[in-house]
Design a protein around this motif. Sequence first.
Motif, PDB file in Angstrom:
ATOM      1  N   ASP A  71      13.411   3.578  -0.626  1.00 47.69           N
ATOM      2  CA  ASP A  71      12.238   2.808  -1.034  1.00 47.69           C
ATOM      3  C   ASP A  71      12.108   1.607  -0.104  1.00 47.69           C
ATOM      4  O   ASP A  71      12.919   0.684  -0.136  1.00 47.69           O
ATOM      5  CB  ASP A  71      12.376   2.353  -2.486  1.00 47.69           C
TER       6      ASP A  71
ATOM      7  N   PHE B 276       9.933  -0.772   0.048  1.00 51.33           N
ATOM      8  CA  PHE B 276       9.537  -2.041  -0.552  1.00 51.33           C
ATOM      9  C   PHE B 276      10.667  -2.651  -1.377  1.00 51.33           C
ATOM     10  O   PHE B 276      10.953  -3.832  -1.250  1.00 51.33           O
ATOM     11  CB  PHE B 276       8.275  -1.865  -1.386  1.00 51.33           C
ATOM     12  N   LYS B 277      11.311  -1.832  -2.213  1.00 51.59           N
ATOM     13  CA  LYS B 277      12.420  -2.338  -3.026  1.00 51.59           C
ATOM     14  C   LYS B 277      13.586  -2.795  -2.156  1.00 51.59           C
ATOM     15  O   LYS B 277      14.289  -3.736  -2.501  1.00 51.59           O
ATOM     16  CB  LYS B 277      12.900  -1.277  -4.017  1.00 51.59           C
TER      17      LYS B 277
ATOM     18  N   SER C 224       3.977  -5.597   1.654  1.00 54.80           N
ATOM     19  CA  SER C 224       2.687  -4.962   1.421  1.00 54.80           C
ATOM     20  C   SER C 224       1.774  -5.151   2.632  1.00 54.80           C
ATOM     21  O   SER C 224       0.925  -4.306   2.908  1.00 54.80           O
ATOM     22  CB  SER C 224       2.036  -5.497   0.148  1.00 54.80           C
TER      23      SER C 224
ATOM     24  N   ALA D 136       2.435  -2.451   4.957  1.00 60.94           N
ATOM     25  CA  ALA D 136       1.862  -1.192   4.473  1.00 60.94           C
ATOM     26  C   ALA D 136       0.519  -0.928   5.158  1.00 60.94           C
ATOM     27  O   ALA D 136       0.192   0.220   5.462  1.00 60.94           O
ATOM     28  CB  ALA D 136       1.704  -1.215   2.959  1.00 60.94           C
TER      29      ALA D 136
ATOM     30  N   LEU E  54       0.465   1.710  -2.892  1.00 67.75           N
ATOM     31  CA  LEU E  54       1.798   1.497  -2.317  1.00 67.75           C
ATOM     32  C   LEU E  54       2.705   2.709  -2.479  1.00 67.75           C
ATOM     33  O   LEU E  54       3.526   2.981  -1.611  1.00 67.75           O
ATOM     34  CB  LEU E  54       2.463   0.260  -2.926  1.00 67.75           C
ATOM     35  N   ASP E  55       2.555   3.436  -3.579  1.00 68.00           N
ATOM     36  CA  ASP E  55       3.408   4.599  -3.790  1.00 68.00           C
ATOM     37  C   ASP E  55       3.273   5.630  -2.678  1.00 68.00           C
ATOM     38  O   ASP E  55       4.214   6.361  -2.387  1.00 68.00           O
ATOM     39  CB  ASP E  55       3.133   5.250  -5.141  1.00 68.00           C
TER      40      ASP E  55
ATOM     41  N   ARG F 218       5.726   4.281   0.015  1.00 61.21           N
ATOM     42  CA  ARG F 218       7.013   3.766  -0.461  1.00 61.21           C
ATOM     43  C   ARG F 218       8.208   4.340   0.297  1.00 61.21           C
ATOM     44  O   ARG F 218       9.193   3.641   0.544  1.00 61.21           O
ATOM     45  CB  ARG F 218       7.140   4.051  -1.959  1.00 61.21           C
ATOM     46  N   THR F 219       8.122   5.614   0.679  1.00 64.95           N
ATOM     47  CA  THR F 219       9.227   6.271   1.389  1.00 64.95           C
ATOM     48  C   THR F 219       8.669   7.107   2.541  1.00 64.95           C
ATOM     49  O   THR F 219       7.475   7.428   2.572  1.00 64.95           O
ATOM     50  CB  THR F 219      10.021   7.215   0.455  1.00 64.95           C
TER      51      THR F 219
END
Length: 95
Positions: free
Chosen positions: A36, A38-39, A45, A48, A70-71, A74-75
């Motif tokens: 992930d 972002f995490k 963002s 992104a 964002l999802d 995410r990866t």
Amino acid sequence: MTADQTLSPPTAEQIREALGGFLRERVQSEVAPDQDLFKSGLVSSMFAMQLVVHLEEQYDIAIVGPDLKLDSFRTIDAMTELVLRLTAAKEAGGV
């Protein structure tokens, strides 16, 4: 490279490798396909949006509407799935 190779859609592995290289250059770190972004704090963002532009330019796709979440970024795996889906839809539409 032959004309057939330039017209064939990218494979999932090709997309993963290219995205991994792009991210490695930008974040100066190895990124696992399911990590992930972002995490883990590797990207923000704001970054992104750079990913959106990169994917659109690299794969000649338009990322709009519900795909701009964002999802979707995410990866590496999520971005690969997005590119494959949009590329297939584009080809199915004959565009």
